[in-house]
Design an enzyme around this catalytic site. Structure first.
Site, PDB file in Angstrom:
ATOM      1  NE  ARG A 147     -56.410  -2.467  48.438  1.00 56.97           N
ATOM      2  CZ  ARG A 147     -55.330  -1.751  48.115  1.00 56.97           C
ATOM      3  NH1 ARG A 147     -55.368  -0.849  47.155  1.00 56.97           N
ATOM      4  NH2 ARG A 147     -54.181  -1.958  48.736  1.00 56.97           N
ATOM      5  CG  HIS A 154     -53.620  -1.785  42.156  1.00 55.44           C
ATOM      6  ND1 HIS A 154     -54.266  -2.657  42.990  1.00 55.44           N
ATOM      7  CD2 HIS A 154     -53.034  -0.867  42.983  1.00 55.44           C
ATOM      8  CE1 HIS A 154     -54.085  -2.283  44.253  1.00 55.44           C
ATOM      9  NE2 HIS A 154     -53.339  -1.197  44.271  1.00 55.44           N
TER      10      HIS A 154
HETATM   11  P1  NDP Z   1     -55.287   5.819  56.106  1.00 50.72           P
HETATM   12  O1  NDP Z   1     -55.512   4.720  57.083  1.00 50.72           O
HETATM   13  O2  NDP Z   1     -54.292   6.876  56.420  1.00 50.72           O
HETATM   14  O3  NDP Z   1     -56.697   6.562  55.847  1.00 50.72           O
HETATM   15  C1  NDP Z   1     -57.888   5.867  55.716  1.00 50.72           C
HETATM   16  C2  NDP Z   1     -59.034   6.852  55.802  1.00 50.72           C
HETATM   17  O4  NDP Z   1     -60.264   6.134  55.620  1.00 50.72           O
HETATM   18  C3  NDP Z   1     -59.133   7.543  57.168  1.00 50.72           C
HETATM   19  O5  NDP Z   1     -59.539   8.886  57.004  1.00 50.72           O
HETATM   20  C4  NDP Z   1     -60.215   6.725  57.877  1.00 50.72           C
HETATM   21  O6  NDP Z   1     -60.925   7.425  58.878  1.00 50.72           O
HETATM   22  C5  NDP Z   1     -61.127   6.439  56.709  1.00 50.72           C
HETATM   23  N1  NDP Z   1     -62.014   5.317  57.037  1.00 50.72           N
HETATM   24  C6  NDP Z   1     -61.697   4.028  57.308  1.00 50.72           C
HETATM   25  N2  NDP Z   1     -62.800   3.314  57.598  1.00 50.72           N
HETATM   26  C7  NDP Z   1     -63.842   4.173  57.508  1.00 50.72           C
HETATM   27  C8  NDP Z   1     -65.238   4.047  57.710  1.00 50.72           C
HETATM   28  N3  NDP Z   1     -65.789   2.880  58.056  1.00 50.72           N
HETATM   29  N4  NDP Z   1     -66.000   5.137  57.542  1.00 50.72           N
HETATM   30  C9  NDP Z   1     -65.452   6.338  57.203  1.00 50.72           C
HETATM   31  N5  NDP Z   1     -64.129   6.527  56.987  1.00 50.72           N
HETATM   32  C10 NDP Z   1     -63.328   5.452  57.147  1.00 50.72           C
HETATM   33  O7  NDP Z   1     -54.977   5.117  54.721  1.00 50.72           O
HETATM   34  P2  NDP Z   1     -54.162   5.727  53.467  1.00 50.72           P
HETATM   35  O8  NDP Z   1     -54.663   7.087  53.197  1.00 50.72           O
HETATM   36  O9  NDP Z   1     -52.717   5.516  53.675  1.00 50.72           O
HETATM   37  O10 NDP Z   1     -54.616   4.704  52.320  1.00 50.72           O
HETATM   38  C11 NDP Z   1     -55.979   4.583  51.940  1.00 50.72           C
HETATM   39  C12 NDP Z   1     -56.145   3.421  50.990  1.00 50.72           C
HETATM   40  O11 NDP Z   1     -55.625   3.737  49.709  1.00 50.72           O
HETATM   41  C13 NDP Z   1     -55.394   2.145  51.357  1.00 50.72           C
HETATM   42  O12 NDP Z   1     -56.054   1.423  52.366  1.00 50.72           O
HETATM   43  C14 NDP Z   1     -55.407   1.404  50.034  1.00 50.72           C
HETATM   44  O13 NDP Z   1     -56.579   0.641  49.940  1.00 50.72           O
HETATM   45  C15 NDP Z   1     -55.430   2.519  49.003  1.00 50.72           C
HETATM   46  N6  NDP Z   1     -54.178   2.599  48.226  1.00 50.72           N
HETATM   47  C16 NDP Z   1     -54.238   2.443  46.871  1.00 50.72           C
HETATM   48  C17 NDP Z   1     -53.095   2.537  46.096  1.00 50.72           C
HETATM   49  C18 NDP Z   1     -53.187   2.424  44.617  1.00 50.72           C
HETATM   50  O14 NDP Z   1     -52.155   2.450  43.941  1.00 50.72           O
HETATM   51  N7  NDP Z   1     -54.359   2.316  44.021  1.00 50.72           N
HETATM   52  C19 NDP Z   1     -51.782   2.794  46.702  1.00 50.72           C
HETATM   53  C20 NDP Z   1     -51.848   2.939  48.140  1.00 50.72           C
HETATM   54  C21 NDP Z   1     -52.995   2.847  48.859  1.00 50.72           C
HETATM   55  P3  NDP Z   1     -60.176   7.927  60.220  1.00 50.72           P
HETATM   56  O15 NDP Z   1     -59.332   9.091  59.749  1.00 50.72           O
HETATM   57  O16 NDP Z   1     -61.298   8.348  61.109  1.00 50.72           O
HETATM   58  O17 NDP Z   1     -59.362   6.771  60.703  1.00 50.72           O
END
Ligand code: NDP
Length: 311
Positions: A226, A274
């Protein structure tokens, strides 16, 4: 028979109606999918927020879950009218698309592909060979559904992969770090950093002048996560000093990225609009169906958003 309301922008209805009905049928599940159920009759909502509009969920008092079509839920998670479980999208099609996009852009920078693509001038430059992936440490911030899959693909190509998450994790083939101390260690000397974090108050501006300075000099930044994950001014400065050699950005603070935005013409920035990946109706329909079946059988839903954590 559960009533399922499809609540999203109009063109999505054409994309999802048939795959969802097919998936219901394949699973032997009798769901009544429509865009116009009366609010009191709705059991599940398949949901994609309409651009610039917040939906009012209060009339759907009998709804059991709201199922987001998208993985990123930052525009819904704070909606005060939504008090029922919110489920984010985890879809093989979405994941595979992201793995392909991330791998492609990583290899572009790793191999320095631009050099030969842009130098078709008749000169035979054969003194420099492509480096090996094993010499190129990659760090992925966010090793959830998408980040972990990208990490496995990059590991398979030979890259040493470090991942960073909020909680402690053990994922084969990925050196896992977490928390504030873990962030420093994860970024230290990384040559490529890939952002796959959700947008939350904690992750905003995770890449600042300070954290960018931890990377190896001349590192590459790839952001399909993002826009607000990066302090844009800090990135521009790091590109100027050479601390960062190039940034490939798929997501931005303002989308669509305004036509006169300096990123478009910056020689060290690649803008993609995007498109890194998207939910694929054929695979996502099966995921939604399986989750509704879980709900109907009294099992806990999969992939429920932690509203407190914001993702
Ligand atoms: P998930 O919820 O599966 O994974 C998110 C990861 O981020 C987890 O490992 C989580 O940690 C980590 N995380 C969240 N908050 C923190 C923090 N404060 N500090 C450290 N690590 C953190 O999400 P997805 O993998 O499914 O998706 C990730 C993002 O990708 C989406 O939220 C979206 O913004 C983006 N996206 C972009 C697309 C595009 O086309 N550009 C398409 C789809 C998604 P933990 O494992 O400990 O929970």
């Amino acid at each position: 028979m559960p009533n399922i309301l499809f609540l999203a922008e109009d063109p999505l209805w054409d994309e999802y109606r048939d795959p969802l009905n097919k998936a219901f049928q394949a699973a032997g599940f009798d769901g009544d999918l429509r865009t116009d159920h009366s609010p009191l009759a709705v059991d599940y909502i398949v949901y994609g927020p309409k651009r610039g509009q917040g939906d009012d969920f209060r009339p759907y008092i009998n709804v059991k879950a709201v199922m987001s079509l998208w993985a990123g839920v930052e525009t819904i998670v704070d909606n005060p009218t939504l008090t029922k479980p919110l489920i984010r999208m985890v879809d093989d099609g979405l994941t595979n698309g992201m793995v392909e996009w991330v791998t492609g852009h990583t290899l572009r920078h790793h191999l320095g592909m631009d050099t030969h693509i842009h130098q078709q001038d008749g000169e035979w430059r054969n003194t420099t060979y492509p480096p090996l992936a094993s010499q190129r440490p990659v760090t992925i911030l966010g090793i959830g559904a998408l980040g972990a899959a990208c990490g496995q693909a990059l590991h398979a190509l030979g890259f040493p992969v470090t991942g960073w998450s909020r909680g402690a994790k053990h994922i084969p083939n990925i050196r896992c770090m977490h928390g504030d101390d873990g962030l420093q260690a994860a970024l230290k000397d990384a040559q490529i950093v890939i952002l796959l974090l959700p947008q939350t108050p904690e992750t905003e501006n995770i890449l600042t002048a300070k954290t960018l300075s931890l990377l190896a000099n001349g590192a590459f930044v790839i952001n399909p996560g993002r826009g607000p994950l990066i302090d844009d001014e800090a990135l521009l400065l790091a590109l100027k000093t050479g601390q960062v050699a190039h940034a490939t950005l798929d997501v931005f603070r303002t989308e669509p990225l305004p036509q006169d935005h300096p990123f478009w013409s910056h020689p060290q920035i690649t803008v993609t609009p995007h498109i890194a990946s998207t939910t694929r109706p054929d695979t996502a329909a099966g995921v939604i169906t399986a989750n509704i079946k879980r709900g109907e059988s009294g099992l806990p839903f999969a992939n429920v958003v932690d509203r407190g954590a914001g993702y």
